[in-house]
Design an enzyme around this catalytic site. Structure first.
Site, short mmCIF file in Angstrom:
data_model
loop_
_atom_site.label_atom_id
_atom_site.label_comp_id
_atom_site.label_asym_id
_atom_site.label_seq_id
_atom_site.Cartn_x
_atom_site.Cartn_y
_atom_site.Cartn_z
N ARG A 23 -44.12 3.26 55.71
CA ARG A 23 -44.24 3.52 57.22
C ARG A 23 -45.39 3.71 57.80
O ARG A 23 -46.57 4.36 56.81
CB ARG A 23 -43.51 4.86 57.32
CG ARG A 23 -43.14 5.52 58.62
CD ARG A 23 -42.07 6.81 58.46
NE ARG A 23 -40.88 6.08 57.96
CZ ARG A 23 -40.18 6.91 57.31
NH1 ARG A 23 -40.38 8.20 56.85
NH2 ARG A 23 -39.02 6.55 56.98
N ASN A 87 -43.26 15.87 53.07
CA ASN A 87 -43.08 14.77 51.94
C ASN A 87 -43.69 15.25 50.76
O ASN A 87 -44.82 15.66 50.68
CB ASN A 87 -43.70 13.60 52.71
CG ASN A 87 -43.28 13.28 53.80
OD1 ASN A 87 -42.06 12.60 53.88
ND2 ASN A 87 -44.07 13.03 54.91
N ASP A 103 -45.36 8.01 49.14
CA ASP A 103 -44.42 9.01 49.43
C ASP A 103 -43.41 8.79 48.05
O ASP A 103 -42.90 7.77 47.53
CB ASP A 103 -43.59 8.35 50.75
CG ASP A 103 -42.28 9.16 51.04
OD1 ASP A 103 -41.67 9.57 50.17
OD2 ASP A 103 -42.16 9.66 52.17
N ASP A 105 -40.21 10.08 47.97
CA ASP A 105 -38.94 10.46 48.13
C ASP A 105 -38.49 11.87 48.53
O ASP A 105 -37.69 11.93 49.39
CB ASP A 105 -37.99 9.82 47.06
CG ASP A 105 -38.44 8.40 46.40
OD1 ASP A 105 -38.71 7.55 47.57
OD2 ASP A 105 -38.53 8.60 45.52
N ASP A 107 -37.88 15.28 49.80
CA ASP A 107 -38.57 16.05 51.31
C ASP A 107 -38.06 17.30 51.27
O ASP A 107 -36.76 17.69 50.71
CB ASP A 107 -38.10 15.35 52.32
CG ASP A 107 -38.33 13.81 52.27
OD1 ASP A 107 -39.72 13.53 52.34
OD2 ASP A 107 -37.72 12.83 52.56
N GLU A 123 -32.22 10.11 46.01
CA GLU A 123 -33.06 8.97 46.35
C GLU A 123 -34.21 8.90 45.21
O GLU A 123 -34.49 7.94 44.75
CB GLU A 123 -33.52 8.88 47.46
CG GLU A 123 -34.73 7.71 48.27
CD GLU A 123 -34.93 7.75 49.49
OE1 GLU A 123 -36.18 7.18 49.71
OE2 GLU A 123 -34.80 8.79 50.38
#
Length: 182
Positions: A23, A87, A103, A105, A107, A123
């Site tokens: 992202r 994150n 990242d 995964d 959160d 995830e």
């Protein structure tokens, strides 16, 4: 590593462990830039996903990145209070006018009353297998998750009561300066 200057506009790039871009936030204004910490802010910035989809953030946010912590914190300023999205990630690097991190995964969503939810554990487990997260990374991430939860409970760092006021004021100051330059 370069250090961004206060008032500078930079991008934020999130990657996955396998090196693929995840992202990109188009514009974040640097409010503080040191070797260890970058605090930034954005409002209604364009975000591009890895598949090319785009969206625009809905509210002003103060963003906290640390070069030694395996998490970053987005403080979203909403009418009913400050919501935090954390994150679990690698420490940041600043390169080519962008704050970059991996990242991982997991959160954590933190509500104005400091209650929280740990998100995306499924995830994380899936990507740990698919991308082969080393055991040492798993241990570092779990240890940093515990540190983060301690910060929330102690109202430390971005969770401290005056953090938002200080950095929101700084953001307003730099926005005013930028508009006067035009």
């Amino acid at each position: 590593m370069d250090i961004p200057k206060e008032g500078e506009i930079v991008q934020v790039h999130s990657y996955k462990h396998d090196g693929h871009i995840h992202r990109v936030w188009q514009e974040t204004m640097v409010l503080k830039g040191t070797r260890n910490t970058i605090i930034g802010a954005n409002d209604r910035t364009l975000v591009t996903e890895s598949d090319g989809r785009t969206w625009i953030t809905r509210e002003p946010s103060i963003c906290y990145f640390h070069a030694e912590r395996w998490f970053n914190i987005i403080c979203m300023l909403r009418e009913d209070g400050v919501y935090y999205y954390v994150n679990i990630s690698s420490p940041f690097v600043f390169d080519n006018n962008a704050i970059k991190y991996i990242d991982y995964d997991l959160d954590v969503k933190v509500f104005p009353d400091m209650s929280y939810l740990i998100l995306d554990e499924d995830e994380y487990a899936e990507h740990k297998m698919i991308m082969g997260y080393p055991e040492v990374i798993d241990k570092i991430l779990r240890r940093n998750l515990e540190t983060l939860l301690s910060w929330i409970k102690q109202r430390k760092g971005p969770f401290a009561p005056d953090f938002i006021d200080v950095w929101t004021s700084r953001y307003e100051f730099y926005k005013k300066m930028k508009s006067e330059e035009r």
